[in-house]
Design a protein around this motif. Structure first.
Motif, mmCIF file in Angstrom:
data_model
loop_
_atom_site.group_PDB
_atom_site.id
_atom_site.type_symbol
_atom_site.label_atom_id
_atom_site.label_comp_id
_atom_site.label_asym_id
_atom_site.label_seq_id
_atom_site.Cartn_x
_atom_site.Cartn_y
_atom_site.Cartn_z
ATOM 1 N N GLU A 74 -28.171 15.495 -58.199
ATOM 2 C CA GLU A 74 -26.849 15.772 -57.637
ATOM 3 C C GLU A 74 -26.904 15.792 -56.110
ATOM 4 N N LYS A 75 -27.976 16.336 -55.571
ATOM 5 C CA LYS A 75 -28.136 16.390 -54.117
ATOM 6 C C LYS A 75 -28.220 14.969 -53.540
ATOM 7 N N ILE A 76 -28.982 14.113 -54.207
ATOM 8 C CA ILE A 76 -29.122 12.723 -53.756
ATOM 9 C C ILE A 76 -27.769 12.003 -53.858
ATOM 10 N N LYS A 77 -27.054 12.213 -54.972
ATOM 11 C CA LYS A 77 -25.728 11.592 -55.128
ATOM 12 C C LYS A 77 -24.784 12.043 -54.018
ATOM 13 N N GLU A 78 -24.819 13.333 -53.712
ATOM 14 C CA GLU A 78 -23.943 13.868 -52.663
ATOM 15 C C GLU A 78 -24.303 13.276 -51.299
ATOM 16 N N LYS A 80 -25.672 10.325 -50.751
ATOM 17 C CA LYS A 80 -25.209 8.938 -50.759
ATOM 18 C C LYS A 80 -23.695 8.871 -50.584
ATOM 19 N N ARG A 81 -22.971 9.789 -51.249
ATOM 20 C CA ARG A 81 -21.516 9.813 -51.115
ATOM 21 C C ARG A 81 -21.120 10.080 -49.665
ATOM 22 N N LYS A 82 -21.787 11.041 -49.026
ATOM 23 C CA LYS A 82 -21.487 11.365 -47.634
ATOM 24 C C LYS A 82 -21.807 10.186 -46.716
ATOM 25 N N GLU A 83 -22.927 9.511 -46.987
ATOM 26 C CA GLU A 83 -23.295 8.339 -46.177
ATOM 27 C C GLU A 83 -22.240 7.237 -46.318
ATOM 28 N N ARG A 84 -21.788 6.977 -47.575
ATOM 29 C CA ARG A 84 -20.746 5.967 -47.794
ATOM 30 C C ARG A 84 -19.459 6.367 -47.086
#
Length: 122
Positions: A74-78, A80-84
């Protein structure tokens, strides 16, 4: 004195009934066997409880590991979402900046009296 088959001389010099000694030894042997059996059951119970505790600890560790893995995912997904989102925001800002430059250029031409429609029709 003739030796009585049912009595024997102790070290203290007292005569003791041999049957009583034999009965006492048999009783003690039964108690020892009973105590050994009870001890064996207690050891088996302790072993069972130890194994159960190890299994429980292993299950808890597996659950904790799974929870940590899920949190990390979940941390990695978050991230990546913030980077996008950051990249898209920058793209929008760049696009808005280009539109502003275009708008300023057009306005400058209009201010100079140049007909924009004519420029696009050619």
């Amino acid at each position: 004195k003739p030796v009585d088959k049912e009595k024997s001389l102790q070290a203290s010099g007292e005569w003791v009934n041999v049957n009583t000694v034999d009965d006492e030894e048999a009783r003690i042997q039964r108690e020892i066997k009973k105590a050994e059996k009870k001890l064996k059951k207690q050891q088996e119970l302790q072993e069972f409880l130890r194994i159960k505790q190890e299994k429980t600890a292993a299950l808890l560790k597996a659950e904790e590991d799974e929870k940590k893995a899920l949190e990390e995912s979940e941390k990695i997904k978050e991230q990546k979402r913030k980077e996008r989102a950051k990249k898209l925001k920058q793209q929008i800002q760049d696009y808005e900046h280009r539109i502003k430059i275009e708008s300023d250029s057009i306005q400058s031409l209009v201010d100079k009296g140049i007909d924009i429609e004519e420029l696009y029709n050619h």
